[in-house]
Design an enzyme around this catalytic site. Structure first.
Site, PDB file in Angstrom:
ATOM      1  N   GLU A  12     -18.880  -5.491  -4.186  1.00  9.17           N
ATOM      2  CA  GLU A  12     -17.832  -5.943  -4.104  1.00  9.17           C
ATOM      3  C   GLU A  12     -17.475  -7.612  -4.562  1.00  9.17           C
ATOM      4  O   GLU A  12     -16.407  -7.612  -4.669  1.00  9.17           O
ATOM      5  CB  GLU A  12     -16.837  -6.434  -2.361  1.00  9.17           C
ATOM      6  CG  GLU A  12     -15.709  -6.517  -2.019  1.00  9.17           C
ATOM      7  CD  GLU A  12     -14.809  -5.558  -2.096  1.00  9.17           C
ATOM      8  OE1 GLU A  12     -15.317  -4.196  -2.541  1.00  9.17           O
ATOM      9  OE2 GLU A  12     -13.948  -5.435  -2.513  1.00  9.17           O
ATOM     10  N   GLU A  25     -12.302   0.301 -10.367  1.00 12.64           N
ATOM     11  CA  GLU A  25     -11.718  -0.928 -11.440  1.00 12.64           C
ATOM     12  C   GLU A  25     -13.001  -1.000 -12.157  1.00 12.64           C
ATOM     13  O   GLU A  25     -12.266  -1.263 -13.707  1.00 12.64           O
ATOM     14  CB  GLU A  25     -11.342  -2.628 -10.845  1.00 12.64           C
ATOM     15  CG  GLU A  25     -10.940  -2.602  -9.943  1.00 12.64           C
ATOM     16  CD  GLU A  25     -10.746  -1.528  -8.159  1.00 12.64           C
ATOM     17  OE1 GLU A  25     -11.886  -1.425  -8.062  1.00 12.64           O
ATOM     18  OE2 GLU A  25      -9.641  -1.766  -7.838  1.00 12.64           O
ATOM     19  N   THR A  31      -1.406   0.711 -10.760  1.00  9.37           N
ATOM     20  CA  THR A  31      -2.054   0.066 -10.172  1.00  9.37           C
ATOM     21  C   THR A  31      -3.104   1.054  -9.347  1.00  9.37           C
ATOM     22  O   THR A  31      -4.378   0.941  -8.597  1.00  9.37           O
ATOM     23  CB  THR A  31      -1.918  -1.230  -9.165  1.00  9.37           C
ATOM     24  OG1 THR A  31      -2.545  -1.928  -9.363  1.00  9.37           O
ATOM     25  CG2 THR A  31      -1.534  -1.143  -8.196  1.00  9.37           C
ATOM     26  N   ASP A  34      -5.270  -9.861  -8.353  1.00  8.14           N
ATOM     27  CA  ASP A  34      -4.699  -9.073  -9.438  1.00  8.14           C
ATOM     28  C   ASP A  34      -3.940  -8.640  -9.878  1.00  8.14           C
ATOM     29  O   ASP A  34      -3.088  -8.544 -11.291  1.00  8.14           O
ATOM     30  CB  ASP A  34      -5.968  -8.131  -8.776  1.00  8.14           C
ATOM     31  CG  ASP A  34      -5.585  -7.434  -7.901  1.00  8.14           C
ATOM     32  OD1 ASP A  34      -4.882  -7.769  -6.784  1.00  8.14           O
ATOM     33  OD2 ASP A  34      -6.255  -6.897  -7.556  1.00  8.14           O
ATOM     34  N   GLU A  62       0.849  -0.877  -0.225  1.00  7.71           N
ATOM     35  CA  GLU A  62       0.267   0.410   0.301  1.00  7.71           C
ATOM     36  C   GLU A  62       0.869   0.937  -0.364  1.00  7.71           C
ATOM     37  O   GLU A  62       0.420   2.055  -0.998  1.00  7.71           O
ATOM     38  CB  GLU A  62      -1.064  -0.336   0.687  1.00  7.71           C
ATOM     39  CG  GLU A  62      -2.036  -0.905   1.236  1.00  7.71           C
ATOM     40  CD  GLU A  62      -3.132  -1.082  -0.108  1.00  7.71           C
ATOM     41  OE1 GLU A  62      -3.282   0.253  -0.676  1.00  7.71           O
ATOM     42  OE2 GLU A  62      -4.138  -1.499  -0.017  1.00  7.71           O
TER      43      GLU A  62
HETATM   44  C1  DMJ Z   1      -6.427   0.859  -4.846  1.00  8.51           C
HETATM   45  O1  DMJ Z   1      -5.269   0.385  -3.612  1.00  8.51           O
HETATM   46  C2  DMJ Z   1      -5.607  -0.063  -5.738  1.00  8.51           C
HETATM   47  O2  DMJ Z   1      -6.125   0.062  -6.929  1.00  8.51           O
HETATM   48  C3  DMJ Z   1      -5.096  -1.378  -5.889  1.00  8.51           C
HETATM   49  O3  DMJ Z   1      -5.098  -2.476  -6.820  1.00  8.51           O
HETATM   50  C4  DMJ Z   1      -6.274  -2.250  -5.531  1.00  8.51           C
HETATM   51  N1  DMJ Z   1      -7.430  -1.376  -4.577  1.00  8.51           N
HETATM   52  C5  DMJ Z   1      -8.039  -0.026  -4.384  1.00  8.51           C
HETATM   53  C6  DMJ Z   1      -8.742  -0.138  -5.299  1.00  8.51           C
HETATM   54  O4  DMJ Z   1     -10.069  -0.547  -5.006  1.00  8.51           O
END
Ligand code: DMJ
Length: 657
Positions: free
Chosen positions: A526, A551, A637, A417, A284
């Site tokens: 979700e 997403e 991401t 993912d 994170e």
């Molecule tokens: C974000 O922090 C990023 O996209 C991560 O890859 C997945 N989760 C969250 C958003 O849903």
């Protein structure tokens, strides 16, 4: 896979010869190469000899140089034997506090006259005695270790010292000069179509509402609670502060909110501090903080962002102190001690976490002139490439000590993912020169198609989860990013498959749209299922929430850019209307507990990724393609911008002056 398959890697200088013994020890089976006394190498014999001679010297020292040494020796060597413990009447009574030797000395020093020679002598002797006790304890522990473990500890310690030195050097000497390359496509023209212009302006207004409320009620804290109108803290960032500020930087920049960008920059200069004694999530912190700072640097050229990004990158390096080099999930930023999530299969690291460092770390090497960051992530790839994959799939769990897979669960959603996303983007970001990443990506996608992708009876394509060979017919909101990923990768697909991957992207986009459209609030749950007679609907109460995730909109953005099919703008606008109707509150934007209800039940969190991703992707959908063109920029991401490293720019230009 036979354990021996890992040995060549760990025998190499990078792997350090340390995992060979460990993997042999933990993996069981017959191929315990290098184990057993007959196979000791010269270095191992030497280490053992050293430890033994240290032990003997200490015993002699204790006998000849310490007063009352016989008592000390018996206390130290035999303290575990109850028969040799001091008599019970020497023990403190119930409730009594045991005085530690150092405390006792301090007390006696305070009681005695200053400069009392007897007290000073007692002090010295006690210190010598404590040092001896510690050395004996360590020697005893060392003697109980396997030679392979000793060797591994030596290498890890060496690496730790080298990284501490690097940190000191990087922070003290400053960064090398790097020529700032003016960013491409950051000043966009207003869309010609008035209706689109209006929609784009509306999205900018949403950003202002989110930002202004954060500023009013939670400035400097990580996130905003829009209902309670106060700060929200998440353990993911330890006590690093300002997640929303760093996450929002590049969105502010591209929306031309320059005053807000400047106040964010000022806060970062004055307050963003990584010297915190707390545990953070390496993943994170990397995607939001390192990614956000790098992106802000590449857009604005402001040195403060480069400096902070590299400073933070260096702080994350101790996470890689594991026998395999696969990093820990959690890291104490002060002590440099790492560990994994307690719930993760047998102490494993998570694929989506250690597999989502590559893009940022390659840029950290580029901007710091130091290859260490790139080496760390390339080693992750090396470990992965040595492992055998069940049916060609990557399990979500990998044990950093043994370098072996944990549970055989596979997912393109949570836990898996962004690992796949980063394989594709590593290839694109390298100006398509990283062919290893390209191959890993397309091989993985092929296995995913064969084993995980299915069609519902009404023809919706979905990506299921794989639990050791059994399919769970469930798709997460997180998995919806994959539509955009398949479409983005189509261009480089093996011969004849480009159109196929573009269509696969479109099919996933359609399914994810349905997951929104089949709720009352027109925002997606979700997770949604394809079993028990339902399609694209959440059936479990704990899967019905929506936390402002990006997403689905991310996939619309790629599909729009790559096809210009108007339905993606239409779907994106439906999402804007739903966000405005159900998530917008006086104090910002809130997530929802259940998207199938008639009335909102708020979770009272404005996630930082709402500003970093959801609003940015929406803004791009209603902008012309000249804003952040995809052949110049890669989105990490968390939707932070990293420029493609052109072949001619790859060498960092270090100022020779
Ligand atoms: C974000 O922090 C990023 O996209 C991560 O890859 C997945 N989760 C969250 C958003 O849903």
């Amino acid at each position: 896979m036979p354990v021996g398959g890992l040995l060549p890697l760990f025998g190499s200088p990078a792997g350090g010869g340390l995992g060979g013994g460990l993997s042999g020890g933990l993996g069981g089976g017959g191929s315990r190469k290098g184990s057993g006394p007959a196979a000791f190498r010269l270095t191992e014999k030497f280490v053992l000899l050293l430890v033994f001679s240290a032990f003997i010297t200490l015993c002699f020292g204790a006998i000849f140089f310490l007063p009352d040494s016989s008592k000390l020796l018996s206390g130290v060597l035999f303290h575990s034997s109850p028969a040799l413990q001091p008599p019970a009447d020497h023990k403190p009574g119930p409730g009594a506090r045991v005085e530690d030797p150092a405390e006792g000395r301090a007390r006696r020093r305070e009681e005695g006259a200053p400069g009392d020679p007897a007290a000073a002598l007692e002090d010295n002797l006690a210190r010598i005695r404590e040092n001896h006790e510690r050395a004996l304890r360590e020697a005893k522990e060392t003697l109980q270790k396997l030679p392979e473990e000793i060797q591994r500890d030596i290498l890890l310690e060496k690496e730790k010292v080298a990284q501490d030195q690097l940190r000191d050097k990087t922070l003290l000497r400053g960064l090398p000069h790097v020529d700032f390359v003016p960013p491409v496509g950051v000043q966009s023209t207003e869309p010609a179509d008035a209706a689109i212009r209006e929609k784009r302006a509306k999205i900018k207004e949403m950003m202002k509402h989110a930002w202004n409320n954060y500023k009013s009620y939670a400035w400097g804290l990580n996130e905003l609670k829009p209902i309670s109108k106060e700060g929200h803290s998440s353990s993911l960032f330890g006590n690093i502060k300002g997640a929303t500020i760093v996450d929002a930087l590049d969105t502010l920049f591209i929306m031309d909110m320059r005053d807000e960008f400047q106040e964010a920059k000022l806060w970062i200069e004055e307050n963003l501090d990584f010297n915190v004694n707390a545990e953070i999530s390496v993943f994170e912190v990397n995607i939001r903080f390192v990614g956000g700072l790098l992106s802000a640097y590449y857009l604005s050229g402001e040195e403060i962002f480069r400096k902070k990004a590299v400073e933070l990158g260096v702080k994350l390096l101790p996470a890689f102190h594991t026998p395999s080099g696969i990093p820990w999930a959690l890291l104490n930023m002060k002590s440099g001690i790492g560990r994994n999530w307690p719930w993760a299969s047998g102490g494993s690291s998570i694929l989506a976490e250690f597999g989502t460092l590559h893009l940022e770390f390659m840029h950290l090497s580029h901007l710091s002139g130091n290859p260490i960051f790139a080496e760390k992530v390339m080693n992750i790839r090396k470990v992965l490439n040595k492992l055998e994959k069940p049916e060609g799939l990557y399990p979500n769990y990998l044990n950093p000590s043994s370098g072996q897979w944990g549970q055989h669960h596979v997912s393109v959603g949570g836990l898996g993912d962004s690992f796949y996303e980063y394989l594709l983007k590593a290839w694109l970001m390298s100006d398509k020169t990283d062919l290893e990443a390209k191959k890993m990506y397309f091989d993985a996608v092929q296995a995913i198609e064969t084993h995980l992708i299915r069609k519902s009876s009404s023809g919706l394509t979905y990506i299921a989860e794989w639990k050791g060979g059994l399919l769970e017919h469930k798709m997460g909101h997180l998995t919806c990013f994959a539509g955009g990923m398949f479409a983005l990768g189509a261009d480089g697909a093996p011969q004849g498959l480009a159109q196929h991957y573009l269509e696969l992207g479109a099919e996933i986009a359609r399914t994810c749209y349905e997951s929104y459209n089949r709720t009352l609030m027109k925002l997606g749950p979700e997770a949604f299922r394809f079993d028990g007679g339902v399609e694209a609907i959440a059936t479990r109460q704990n899967e019905k929430y929506y936390i402002l995730r990006p997403e689905v909109i991310e996939t619309y953005m790629y599909m729009w850019r790559l096809t210009h099919d108007p339905k993606y703008r239409k779907w994106a606008w439906e999402a804007v209307e739903a966000l405005e109707s159900h998530c917008r509150v006086n104090g910002g934007y809130s997530g929802l507990r259940d998207v199938y209800l008639l009335h909102e039940s708020y979770d009272d969190v404005q996630q930082s990724f709402f500003l970093a991703e959801t609003l940015k992707y929406l803004y791009l959908i209603f902008s012309d393609d000249d804003l952040l063109p995809l052949d110049h920029w890669i989105f990490n991401t968390e939707a932070h911008l990293l420029p493609i490293l052109r072949t001619d720019q790859k060498k960092v230009e270090v100022d020779k002056k």
